[in-house]
Design a protein around this motif. Structure first.
Motif, PDB file in Angstrom:
ATOM      1  N   GLN A 138     -18.977  19.284  11.195  1.00 20.09           N
ATOM      2  CA  GLN A 138     -19.921  18.185  11.378  1.00 20.09           C
ATOM      3  C   GLN A 138     -20.343  17.977  12.837  1.00 20.09           C
ATOM      4  O   GLN A 138     -21.533  17.818  13.118  1.00 20.09           O
ATOM      5  CB  GLN A 138     -19.343  16.887  10.794  1.00 20.09           C
ATOM      6  N   ASN A 193     -24.218  18.352  13.898  1.00 20.65           N
ATOM      7  CA  ASN A 193     -24.927  17.187  14.438  1.00 20.65           C
ATOM      8  C   ASN A 193     -25.622  17.531  15.747  1.00 20.65           C
ATOM      9  O   ASN A 193     -26.780  17.167  15.982  1.00 20.65           O
ATOM     10  CB  ASN A 193     -23.943  16.033  14.677  1.00 20.65           C
ATOM     11  N   PRO A 244     -22.751  15.394   7.607  1.00 20.27           N
ATOM     12  CA  PRO A 244     -23.397  14.692   8.710  1.00 20.27           C
ATOM     13  C   PRO A 244     -24.432  13.688   8.196  1.00 20.27           C
ATOM     14  O   PRO A 244     -25.229  14.008   7.316  1.00 20.27           O
ATOM     15  CB  PRO A 244     -24.064  15.821   9.504  1.00 20.27           C
TER      16      PRO A 244
END
Length: 601
Positions: A360, A364, A568
């Motif tokens: 994640q 991101n 995310p």
């Protein structure tokens, strides 16, 4: 500006419901700037906003009309009983300034909430009283099967007594004691006083009476109001909609086109509009909107993710670019009822291993350009973060540990090949119940089309999974919710494995982020049919326990148990507005817009 709630969910809740963004789905006009002039509205008393044309005005939600733009359009004209803010500063998250009533007084062991209205008036000068509250109640309870916010057993089924005490005070007594914060945030949020002295009739020519006092009469009133609300071309001319309680009145409405809100001079609230007009302008596409934004011909718009690289250019044109964080989570749904792969998803070690392969933080940063935050559990810690994020997710990115988990449970891991079950059985070091020898780890992900970042994200996840021999096939469709419904193993629609619909957030919460609609057994938006008795108990506690730690206990358990794979969580929208426009921020994480706060320097 995008719609709120889970794609597929209904207001305040369905998953999702909701469809498309005010921004991404903007339909209708093609970016004509002639109506507001060039160069935005800076220096004047008007602001122009990219905004899909609303198509519902009645403050009773209706199926098919729960898009976010309708909520914003409606609450600008008809104030709900309570409005909320999530900054932790107010009891039950009630925004006491904007709300029509004071916070409830709780008695009777938590079952009775007594509510007192503040002094407010309708735009025609008539006082807003409990008769207007009672009118709303009568119309809704007589027509709850047609109300989009109704769920069997919920409001109003869970009300044992509805009592009007006087013109300013009423009380609700529930059938059982609820967590007051849950009840205030997730049930009382549905009440919006309606002008009984104008609307209590069954035709445009009928005289106003107490028709709502009987269920039969209330149904006639409802039918009349719904018919009027389904005739948007008359919104700006129908006398029904000229008496309102909000800071704005409707000046102009063009079906599928421009809408103009004018400051309501008789608004009785304290948050009075600072501008004279708000122009809501739809666009046919992201490109059309962004071209107008780049030209500086709109005061408030949005930056499509694909155009985020032009952030500096927009800033050089005197725009401020601001991420709009939602009160939301994003996840990848697993179909526990799939007759073939459901047995795999029921293995907690396998869910943990797959979660450990979703990086994640890197996704991101690299793919979402910093416009997303990790989701670590079902309860957002605060807007812009996710459950348990304060201490990091329970399962961080760790391919080595994921490989160990698989091998320790009887799988022959074949990097960039096909990992298969080598040791079937139910022992601690075996694949698990219902998994035969030679079973591969191969799944199809049904994902949303039309989102470049989502496509890139799944390419990254597919690559990581392949390194451990887990095969993902990515299938993009326009509406992933529609083709991945909750299902029984015997149903033909139950062949989907994994579903993603979180390119703009999977689920937007009302004020209290409980999970009775998402993760409880047989919950309406539990598309993957996850079921865990302990989770059910913890979810029930968030609704009915007075224990302030119930929500944390629920979050901590679901964060570990993985009813879904946490993904995310992108921002609701990347807003861009003229730097001289004040009051836009903070943007409401529950996706409302308070135009009355806006002003020009």
């Amino acid at each position: 500006m995008r719609s709120r709630f889970h794609r597929g969910a209904l207001r305040g809740t369905v998953a999702v419901a909701s469809a498309l963004a005010l921004g991404l789905g903007l339909a209708a006009c093609g970016g004509d700037s002639s109506s507001s002039g060039k160069g935005g509205s800076q220096g004047r008393d008007t602001a122009t906003v990219a905004f899909r044309t609303p198509n519902w005005i009645l403050p009773i939600s209706a199926p098919g009309f729960t898009q976010g733009e309708n909520q914003i359009f409606g609450s600008a004209q008809y104030r709900p009983l309570y409005q909320y803010k999530l900054d932790g500063s107010a009891k039950y998250n009630i925004d006491t300034e904007r709300s029509l009533a004071n916070p409830p007084e709780v008695s009777d062991g938590g079952k009775t909430l007594t509510i007192t209205l503040k002094d407010n008036t309708w735009s025609d000068g008539k006082p807003i009283t409990t008769r207007d509250i009672d009118f709303w109640w009568n119309v809704v309870t007589a027509n709850k099967d047609k109300w989009a916010s109704y769920r069997k057993g919920g409001f109003p089924d869970n009300i044992a007594a509805w009592t009007i005490k006087d013109a300013k005070t009423f009380s609700v007594t529930t059938t059982q004691a609820y967590n007051t914060a849950w009840f205030v945030g997730n049930q009382l949020n549905r009440i919006t006083p309606m002008p009984q002295h104008v609307w209590d009739r069954d035709s445009a020519t009928a005289s106003v009476s107490d028709l709502d006092k009987t269920p039969e009469g209330a149904r006639k009133v409802f039918d009349f109001l719904v018919a009027a609300s389904k005739d948007p071309k008359t919104y700006a001319t129908n006398d029904l909609w000229k008496v309102n309680s909000g800071p704005w009145k409707l000046e102009k409405y063009v079906p599928n086109g421009e809408v103009v809100l004018a400051a309501q001079p008789n608004y009785s609230g304290t948050d009075k509009p600072k501008l004279s007009k708000i122009v809501l302008r739809p666009f046919t596409s992201d490109d059309a909107e962004f071209n107008v934004l780049r030209a500086g011909e709109i005061d408030y718009g949005y930056v499509p993710a694909a155009n985020l690289s032009q952030k500096s250019y927009l800033e050089s044109k005197d725009y401020r670019v601001a991420p709009w964080y939602g009160w939301s989570i994003t996840y990848l749904q697993l179909n526990f009822n799939n007759p073939k792969t459901g047995v795999l998803f029921k293995q907690d070690y396998l869910r943990q291993a797959m979660q450990m392969l979703i990086d994640q933080p890197t996704i991101n940063k690299v793919i979402w350009s910093g416009m997303a935050e990790p989701t670590c559990g079902p309860v957002p810690l605060k807007p812009g973060t996710a459950g348990s994020a304060e201490n990091g997710c329970v399962y961080s990115f760790d391919p080595t540990k994921a490989k160990e988990l698989l091998e320790s449970h009887g799988w022959k891991v074949t990097p960039d090949g096909q990992t298969t079950c080598q040791t079937p059985g139910t022992g601690a070091n075996q694949c698990g119940q219902g998994i035969a020898a030679g079973t591969p780890l191969a799944f199809t992900v049904t994902s949303q089309s039309g989102f470049a970042a989502t496509t890139k994200m799944f390419a990254e996840i597919k690559s990581q999974m392949a390194k451990l021999g887990i095969e993902l096939t990515i299938k993009e469709v326009p509406d992933s919710v529609a083709v991945t419904p909750a299902c029984k193993p015997t149903e033909a629609t139950c062949t989907w494995d994994m579903s993603f619909f979180g390119s703009q957030g999977s689920w937007y919460y009302p004020a209290f982020a409980s999970g009775e609609r998402l993760f409880a057994t047989d919950a309406p938006v539990n598309l993957g049919s996850y079921s865990n008795p302990q989770a059910d108990q913890l979810i029930e506690a968030t609704q009915f326990s007075a224990d302030d730690t119930a929500l944390k206990a629920y979050n901590d358990f679901l964060a570990r148990d993985l009813p879904v794979l946490w993904m995310p969580n992108p921002v609701f929208q990347i807003s861009a507005y003229k730097s001289g426009l004040q009051g836009v921020e903070p943007q409401d994480p529950m996706n409302n817009m308070y135009f009355q706060d806006w002003s020009w320097k």
